[in-house]
Design an enzyme around this catalytic site. Structure first.
Site, PDB file in Angstrom:
ATOM      1  N   LYS A   1     107.111  99.438  64.529  1.00  0.00           N
ATOM      2  CA  LYS A   1     108.389  99.849  63.930  1.00  0.00           C
ATOM      3  C   LYS A   1     108.856 101.231  64.416  1.00  0.00           C
ATOM      4  CE  LYS A   1     108.338  96.337  60.427  1.00  0.00           C
ATOM      5  NZ  LYS A   1     107.208  95.730  59.773  1.00  0.00           N
TER       6      LYS A   1
ATOM      7  N   TYR B   1     101.054  92.287  54.346  1.00  0.00           N
ATOM      8  CA  TYR B   1     101.425  91.497  55.522  1.00  0.00           C
ATOM      9  C   TYR B   1     100.969  92.246  56.759  1.00  0.00           C
ATOM     10  CZ  TYR B   1     104.471  89.175  58.980  1.00  0.00           C
ATOM     11  OH  TYR B   1     104.970  88.493  60.068  1.00  0.00           O
TER      12      TYR B   1
ATOM     13  N   ASP C   1      96.830  99.442  58.305  1.00  0.00           N
ATOM     14  CA  ASP C   1      98.004  98.877  58.967  1.00  0.00           C
ATOM     15  C   ASP C   1      99.190  99.752  58.575  1.00  0.00           C
ATOM     16  OD1 ASP C   1     100.221  97.567  59.859  1.00  0.00           O
ATOM     17  OD2 ASP C   1      99.622  95.585  59.123  1.00  0.00           O
TER      18      ASP C   1
HETATM   19  C1  PLP Z   1     106.339  94.527  60.208  1.00  0.00           C
HETATM   20  C2  PLP Z   1     104.886  94.559  59.940  1.00  0.00           C
HETATM   21  C3  PLP Z   1     103.964  93.898  60.779  1.00  0.00           C
HETATM   22  C4  PLP Z   1     104.394  92.983  61.879  1.00  0.00           C
HETATM   23  O1  PLP Z   1     105.108  93.633  62.872  1.00  0.00           O
HETATM   24  P1  PLP Z   1     106.081  92.759  63.835  1.00  0.00           P
HETATM   25  O2  PLP Z   1     106.556  93.776  64.818  1.00  0.00           O
HETATM   26  O3  PLP Z   1     107.134  92.204  62.954  1.00  0.00           O
HETATM   27  O4  PLP Z   1     105.242  91.705  64.441  1.00  0.00           O
HETATM   28  C5  PLP Z   1     102.625  94.089  60.536  1.00  0.00           C
HETATM   29  N1  PLP Z   1     102.196  94.865  59.545  1.00  0.00           N
HETATM   30  C6  PLP Z   1     103.037  95.503  58.710  1.00  0.00           C
HETATM   31  C7  PLP Z   1     102.496  96.363  57.623  1.00  0.00           C
HETATM   32  C8  PLP Z   1     104.414  95.350  58.865  1.00  0.00           C
HETATM   33  O5  PLP Z   1     105.244  95.952  58.013  1.00  0.00           O
END
Ligand code: PLP
Length: 437
Positions: A274, A146, A241
């Site tokens: 995060k 994601y 990511d």
């Molecule tokens: C949480 C997450 C996102 C999205 O971040 P948001 O702050 O919720 O938009 C993108 N990539 C990864 C790997 C994530 O865990």
């Protein structure tokens, strides 16, 4: 427990009238596991309390950011000070430079970064920048990873090998995802085939190095190494990511874990979020100076944000980073996390429940399976009813894990050995029930 006096239920009914599904992010709705979402009243350390005043040990930590637990005094102090100096200016501040310097010093693959407000925004902007910098359109992502909810990334695998995907959400035109190639995680032959077919047109390959959005699945070292080699060979950018793994699995993030196994390993770009905001809306993306200088106002790739580098969020992020960089922080965090997963494993084994688990730093995953999955289809072999029974069994005993089987779990530095022992005991009781089912 759903009763007439259940304040969670009352709040949920009110919420359903004014917010779609009663929640501002889908997984919070408990749709996968059933039951009433807990409305959080307050949180401190490793716990939060719901609307009924019931206490839970929190293994979600806002889905990763709360690595210090809730309400860490140094962070609260920094945020309070920052608030008094102003909420938002729409003009640069020293603090955002400090935060950028701090992050770059800890993740040396990045020479420059830009601050934004969410992981979605960071991943979306990274794709645009990768396309702008390479002059190519196609991107590679992996099933089960994601990267936020930007249109081009809401894609599932197509029917055949190395075909382009289809949108996973209504409202995303096929034209918008026609350049997104979705491959199977940890499948080297398919990756090679995709590059052989499309390599010269690929702007970037985006991957969660340890996928936390299909529970917890590591990219194997040979797979990550092949991603790096093929990107280099074809002139595509390798994008990690690390919105979830960044500063969560190690001080140097997941890339430092892979660099130990693959000499010289580094991505071309990194997406963060995060933990770097410590619970405030803050995210970032960065890479080499040469790539980052394509961004406006220096370059031709447009990207902007009214609240980007927000002074309160940056204060929160900086205070968090200063705590986690203290010597021994990750050793202690990893040890707590390992003691949790090994305790859960032992309890499941003792009750004869199929179970396997993995962790890195303060992130963990477990599956009601005999073997750790390597990709999304394998993750999805977990029985939902059994997971849901485990989830509710733990919830009833005051332990809050993610309300869906495809999400990772998080331990904070506020979780004590006693908290973890109590969680293992709660799990043991649930495993007993599961073994009879
Ligand atoms: C949480 C997450 C996102 C999205 O971040 P948001 O702050 O919720 O938009 C993108 N990539 C990864 C790997 C994530 O865990």
């Amino acid at each position: 427990m759903t009763t007439a006096t259940d304040k969670n239920q009352q709040l949920f009914e009110r919420a359903l009238k004014v917010i779609p599904g009663g929640v501002n992010s889908p997984v919070r709705a408990f749709k996968a596991v059933g039951g009433t979402p807990r409305f959080v009243q307050r949180a401190q350390g490793a716990y939060f309390w719901d609307a009924n005043g019931q206490r839970y040990t929190d293994y979600i930590g806002s889905w990763g950011p709360m690595i210090l637990g809730h309400g860490h005094p140094a962070v609260v102090d920094a945020v309070q000070k920052a608030l008094l100096e102003g909420f938002s200016f729409g003009a640069p501040t020293e603090r955002e430079v400090e935060l950028a310097e701090e992050i770059l010093s800890l993740v040396p693959s990045m020479e420059m970064l830009r601050l934004v407000s969410s992981g979605t925004e960071a991943a979306m902007s990274t794709i645009r920048l990768a396309r702008g910098a390479t002059g190519r359109n196609k991107i590679i992502k992996f099933e089960g990873c994601y990267h936020g909810h930007a249109d081009a990334l809401l894609v599932k695998a197509g029917s055949g090998l190395a075909t382009f995907g289809s949108a996973t959400s209504a409202g995303v035109p096929p034209e918008v995802v026609q350049h997104t190639l979705v491959l199977e995680y940890n499948h080297i032959a398919q990756l090679e085939e995709a590059f052989a077919l499309h390599g010269k047109d690929i702007a970037c390959l985006m991957i969660e190095p340890i996928a936390g959005n299909m529970n917890f699945v590591r990219a194997s070292v040979p797979f990550m190494q092949r991603c790096r080699e093929l990107c280099t060979q074809y002139g595509a950018l390798l994008v990690l990511d690390e919105v979830m793994t960044g500063f969560r699995v190690a001080l140097g993030s997941a890339q430092s874990v892979y660099a130990k196994a693959i000499p010289g390993f580094a991505p071309d770009m990194t997406v963060l979020g995060k933990v770097i905001g410590g619970g405030m809306p803050l995210a970032a993306f960065g890479g080499s100076r040469a790539v980052m200088e394509h961004l406006a106002p220096m370059g031709a790739v447009y990207q902007a944000g009214t609240l980007s580098g927000n002074p309160v969020a940056t204060a929160c992020g900086l205070a968090t980073l200063r705590e986690i960089r203290k010597p021994g922080f990750y050793e202690a965090l990893a040890q707590s996390t390992q003691s949790l997963v090994s305790g859960l494993q032992a309890a499941a084994d003792a009750e004869g429940v199929a179970f396997c688990s993995d962790s890195e730093g303060g992130m963990f995953g477990f599956f009601l399976l005999d073997q750790l999955p390597q990709n999304y289809p394998q993750v999805m072999k977990t029985s939902s009813p059994r997971f849901n029974q485990l989830f509710h069994g733990l919830l009833d005993r005051g332990v809050y894990i993610a309300p869906a089987l495809y999400e990772a779990g998080f331990v904070s530095s506020a979780h004590t050995a006693e908290d973890i022992a109590a969680t293992i005991e709660a799990a043991r009781a649930v495993f007993k029930e599961l073994s009879k089912a």
